[in-house]
Scaffold this motif. Sequence first.
Motif, short mmCIF file in Angstrom:
data_model
loop_
_atom_site.label_atom_id
_atom_site.label_comp_id
_atom_site.label_asym_id
_atom_site.label_seq_id
_atom_site.Cartn_x
_atom_site.Cartn_y
_atom_site.Cartn_z
N VAL A 1 21.05 30.05 24.64
CA VAL A 1 21.59 28.72 24.91
C VAL A 1 22.70 28.75 25.96
CG1 VAL A 1 22.74 26.72 23.89
CG2 VAL A 1 20.93 27.90 22.62
N LEU A 2 23.59 29.74 25.86
CA LEU A 2 24.77 29.75 26.72
C LEU A 2 24.72 30.82 27.81
CD1 LEU A 2 27.58 29.21 24.05
CD2 LEU A 2 26.43 27.50 25.46
N GLY A 3 23.74 31.74 27.73
CA GLY A 3 23.67 32.80 28.70
C GLY A 3 24.75 33.85 28.47
N GLY A 4 24.98 34.69 29.48
CA GLY A 4 26.02 35.70 29.39
C GLY A 4 25.54 36.99 28.76
N LEU B 1 36.76 28.75 18.44
CA LEU B 1 35.57 28.29 17.74
C LEU B 1 35.22 26.85 18.14
CD1 LEU B 1 36.13 29.72 14.11
CD2 LEU B 1 34.79 30.71 15.99
N VAL B 2 36.24 26.02 18.26
CA VAL B 2 36.03 24.64 18.72
C VAL B 2 35.49 24.64 20.14
CG1 VAL B 2 37.20 22.49 19.34
CG2 VAL B 2 37.74 23.61 17.17
N PHE B 3 36.05 25.50 20.98
CA PHE B 3 35.58 25.58 22.37
C PHE B 3 34.11 26.02 22.41
CE2 PHE B 3 35.01 27.66 26.49
CZ PHE B 3 35.49 26.67 27.34
N PHE B 4 33.76 26.96 21.55
CA PHE B 4 32.36 27.40 21.47
C PHE B 4 31.47 26.23 21.04
CE2 PHE B 4 28.88 28.93 18.75
CZ PHE B 4 28.18 29.74 19.64
N GLN B 5 31.91 25.47 20.04
CA GLN B 5 31.14 24.32 19.57
C GLN B 5 30.96 23.30 20.70
OE1 GLN B 5 29.41 23.62 17.02
NE2 GLN B 5 29.17 21.39 17.12
N ASN B 6 32.00 23.08 21.48
CA ASN B 6 31.90 22.13 22.59
C ASN B 6 30.90 22.60 23.63
OD1 ASN B 6 33.78 20.37 21.50
ND2 ASN B 6 35.52 21.25 22.61
N LEU C 1 27.50 21.73 22.37
CA LEU C 1 27.20 20.30 22.50
C LEU C 1 26.91 19.92 23.95
CD1 LEU C 1 29.88 18.82 20.07
CD2 LEU C 1 27.43 19.16 19.65
N ARG C 2 27.54 20.60 24.90
CA ARG C 2 27.30 20.31 26.30
C ARG C 2 25.88 20.68 26.73
NH1 ARG C 2 31.80 22.78 30.11
NH2 ARG C 2 30.37 21.81 31.62
N HIS C 3 25.28 21.61 25.99
CA HIS C 3 23.89 21.99 26.26
C HIS C 3 22.98 21.24 25.28
CE1 HIS C 3 26.12 25.21 28.22
NE2 HIS C 3 25.02 25.52 28.88
#
Length: 435
Positions: A93-96, A165-170, A173-175
Amino acid sequence: MGEAMAGVALALLSPNHPLQTPKIPNRSSLSMASPRPSPLSSPSDPTQPSLLVFSGGTAFNGVVEELKKLTTRVAHVLPVSDDGGSTAEIVRVLGGPAVGDIRSRCLRLSDESTSEALAVRTLLGHRLPIDAVEAKSEWYSIVEGSHSLWQGVSRPYRETIRAFLVFFQNQILRHSDESFCFSNGSIGNFFFAGARIFFESLDAAIFLFSRVSGIPVESLVLPVISTNDRLTLGCELWDGTVIRGQNEISHPTNGSMRQINKEHSSVPTLPSRIKRVFYMSSEGCNLLHEVFPMVNPTVLEQLSKVDCIVYAMGSLFTSICPSLVLHGIGEIISSRPVPKVLLLNGCHDRETTGLSASCFVTAITDALNRTHGDSHKCLNNLPSEYINALLVPRDGQIPVDVQCLAAQGIFHVVTVDSINDPKEHRRKTIPTFAS
C-alpha cells in the motif's frame, strides 16, 4: 528453518584463541520525547569485543539475548527485502523497503530494565488478531490511545509513539484506492513505517525506534541497503527457474495472512537447488530485470574495523546471502585478518534441503564472490578468506563433512550445546556461553 545456536563466537574472541587478531529532523508538529535513560546506554567498554553479524530478523534473535551478556558492541546487518506477512501489506500500500526484520531485531535489543521499558516493548511487539474485523477494531483503540497496552507508558513516550501511529494511519487513509488489511499487523512495523515516511529516511526511523526502545547506543541496527525504495529479491535455481519475491522463495503462503511457521513448513520443496539470489526491479513483469543497489556505507565502515564477523543461522539464501551479494562486501571481508565465523543451522529448511556444512560454505563464498552474476563484477577468493571457523549445534541435522571443510581451508569446527529460546513461540535452540 535451521536455527540452533548462539553467541559462542565468544570463545573465538578469546585472546588465546588461534584465530584471534590483536540526527533526527525536528518538526514542531510532533512532541519528541528525550531518549529514555537505560543502564545499557552508557558509553561502551572498549575492552568488549566488537562484532558484525549478518542475519535475518528472527533466527538470530535468541542469540541476541545471550550476546548482550558478553558485549553490546555489535553491528546487526539486516536485509530489507522481506515481502511476507505484515511487512508485505505495508509495502503493497505504501511502498518503501521492508522493515519487519529491522523491527524484530530492535525489539530484541530494547531495554527491559524498568516497568515502562517493558510496557513500551510490549506495545511495539504487539500483533493484531488474525481476524480482519477484530484487527481493525483493536488498531483503532490503539491509535486513539484507549487500549490497555498504553498502561505503564508515560505521557512523553505515549505522545511520541502515538504521533507516528497516527501519521501512519493518515498515510493509509490518503491511499483510499488501496484497502489496507490490518490482520496480524505488527504495531512496531506500523510505528516504524510511519517514522520512515515522516522523516523520508530509513536511518532516521531506526534512530528514533532505537531511542524510544532504549537500545544501547553502541548496538547498531543497520539495513544492508539504506533506501526509501521498495526492494524485490529474486533467485535463480540450477534448473533455470527464476522465482520473484523473498516469501515465494522461502515460505510461500498463497496470499494467506496467517503467521508463518518457519521451522515446520508444509510448503512443497523447490524443483531445484538455489543457484544464486539477486535484486530485481519492483516494476513491470520482467522477471530477469536485475538491479544493483548500493550497499549502506556504514556497513562497509563497520566491516573494516570490527573484531569478528559472524554469518548467523537462519534462511541461508533469503536472510544471509542478500547482504553478501552487494558490491564491496566480499572485498572488505576477504581483506580482514579477524575471526570469520559461520553459525551453522540446526536443521534444514526449504532453501537448504540436502545441503551439508561445506555446501553452506560454498553458497556463502559464491554470494560474496558474486560467482554466478555479472562476470565483470566477480571475485575469485577462496572460502577460507571468508570463513575460518564453524560453530555447529550438538545433535544438529546438517551433515558436517569435515574432510570437505578442510579441503576448503576450514579447520576450526566447534560443537556447542544448545538451550531453548523462551521468547519464541516455536522451538529454537541457542548455545550457552558455558560451552
